[in-house]
Design a protein around this motif. Structure first.
Motif, PDB file in Angstrom:
ATOM      1  N   PHE A  82      33.213  82.798  89.476  1.00  0.00           N
ATOM      2  CA  PHE A  82      34.442  81.596  90.548  1.00  0.00           C
ATOM      3  C   PHE A  82      35.906  81.082  89.774  1.00  0.00           C
ATOM      4  O   PHE A  82      36.190  80.715  90.020  1.00  0.00           O
ATOM      5  N   THR A  83      34.847  80.421  88.930  1.00  0.00           N
ATOM      6  CA  THR A  83      35.497  79.165  87.621  1.00  0.00           C
ATOM      7  C   THR A  83      36.699  80.788  86.486  1.00  0.00           C
ATOM      8  O   THR A  83      37.668  80.313  86.606  1.00  0.00           O
ATOM      9  N   GLU A  84      36.224  81.983  86.012  1.00  0.00           N
ATOM     10  CA  GLU A  84      37.446  82.738  85.639  1.00  0.00           C
ATOM     11  C   GLU A  84      38.641  83.723  86.848  1.00  0.00           C
ATOM     12  O   GLU A  84      39.433  83.326  86.504  1.00  0.00           O
ATOM     13  N   HIS A  85      38.183  83.038  87.551  1.00  0.00           N
ATOM     14  CA  HIS A  85      38.631  84.128  88.749  1.00  0.00           C
ATOM     15  C   HIS A  85      39.535  83.027  89.527  1.00  0.00           C
ATOM     16  O   HIS A  85      40.837  83.503  88.932  1.00  0.00           O
ATOM     17  N   ALA A  86      39.529  82.045  89.478  1.00  0.00           N
ATOM     18  CA  ALA A  86      39.706  80.585  90.055  1.00  0.00           C
ATOM     19  C   ALA A  86      41.257  80.648  88.874  1.00  0.00           C
ATOM     20  O   ALA A  86      42.258  80.705  89.607  1.00  0.00           O
ATOM     21  N   ALA A  87      40.525  80.529  87.881  1.00  0.00           N
ATOM     22  CA  ALA A  87      42.248  80.338  86.919  1.00  0.00           C
ATOM     23  C   ALA A  87      43.388  81.825  86.955  1.00  0.00           C
ATOM     24  O   ALA A  87      43.940  82.034  86.664  1.00  0.00           O
ATOM     25  N   GLU A  88      42.583  82.496  87.525  1.00  0.00           N
ATOM     26  CA  GLU A  88      43.419  83.990  86.866  1.00  0.00           C
ATOM     27  C   GLU A  88      44.238  83.790  88.476  1.00  0.00           C
ATOM     28  O   GLU A  88      45.406  84.181  88.171  1.00  0.00           O
ATOM     29  N   GLU A  89      43.417  83.058  89.310  1.00  0.00           N
ATOM     30  CA  GLU A  89      44.489  83.044  91.056  1.00  0.00           C
ATOM     31  C   GLU A  89      45.651  82.212  90.493  1.00  0.00           C
ATOM     32  O   GLU A  89      46.131  82.314  91.111  1.00  0.00           O
ATOM     33  N   MET A  90      45.446  81.236  89.762  1.00  0.00           N
ATOM     34  CA  MET A  90      46.327  80.381  89.423  1.00  0.00           C
ATOM     35  C   MET A  90      47.270  80.629  88.341  1.00  0.00           C
ATOM     36  O   MET A  90      48.386  80.499  88.636  1.00  0.00           O
ATOM     37  N   GLN A  91      46.988  81.133  87.771  1.00  0.00           N
ATOM     38  CA  GLN A  91      47.849  82.483  86.788  1.00  0.00           C
ATOM     39  C   GLN A  91      49.369  83.444  87.619  1.00  0.00           C
ATOM     40  O   GLN A  91      50.104  83.173  87.405  1.00  0.00           O
ATOM     41  N   HIS A  92      48.449  83.620  88.435  1.00  0.00           N
ATOM     42  CA  HIS A  92      49.485  84.987  89.351  1.00  0.00           C
ATOM     43  C   HIS A  92      50.110  83.527  90.413  1.00  0.00           C
ATOM     44  O   HIS A  92      51.296  84.103  89.928  1.00  0.00           O
ATOM     45  N   ALA A  93      49.827  82.537  90.665  1.00  0.00           N
ATOM     46  CA  ALA A  93      50.878  82.166  91.676  1.00  0.00           C
ATOM     47  C   ALA A  93      51.764  81.529  90.346  1.00  0.00           C
ATOM     48  O   ALA A  93      53.135  81.666  91.540  1.00  0.00           O
ATOM     49  N   LEU A  94      51.496  81.276  89.669  1.00  0.00           N
ATOM     50  CA  LEU A  94      52.336  80.285  88.556  1.00  0.00           C
ATOM     51  C   LEU A  94      53.065  81.444  88.222  1.00  0.00           C
ATOM     52  O   LEU A  94      54.401  81.281  88.160  1.00  0.00           O
TER      53      LEU A  94
END
Length: 120
Positions: free
Chosen positions: A54-66
């Motif tokens: 979940f932490t890995e996915h969260a980091a990728e989601e934030m990168q998507h947003a950025l």
């Protein structure tokens, strides 16, 4: 070069593309929050593995947003990080479509990872 990414040949309604990208930003921020919450509240014997996923996915989601926010800024827009501004979707230009397609590819990977975890 002085015109930046919005030249005479751009051919799209920049305001509409910016609106779509702001929808992407809002969606990705909400996903980042959800994955972060799941990572924090994971329990059980496999907690560490599940939380790490979940932490890995969260980091990728934030990168998507950025990435989406950076693109809309390049187009002259202001990134709106308020998830309450999520609106209807629209078609985008080629560069933005590639961005969103790459985000979708990672989202599908997330779904596969979660399916694998649930099958254990």
């Amino acid at each position: 070069m002085a015109d930046g990414p919005v030249t005479e040949t751009y051919g799209l309604d920049t305001g509409r593309v910016i609106a779509v990208l702001n929808d992407v930003v809002a969606t990705e921020v909400v996903c980042w929050l959800r994955y972060t919450r799941h990572a924090i509240s994971a329990t059980g014997i496999d907690r560490a593995q599940v939380a790490a996923e979940f932490t890995e996915h969260a980091a990728e989601e934030m990168q998507h947003a950025l990435r989406a926010a950076e693109r809309l800024s390049q187009l002259g827009g202001e990134p709106d990080f308020d998830p309450a501004t999520l609106a209807r979707r629209a078609h985008t230009d080629y560069t933005t479509r590639r961005l969103i397609e790459s985000i979708l590819e990672e989202e599908e990977e997330h779904a596969d990872d979660l399916t694998d975890l649930l099958a254990v």
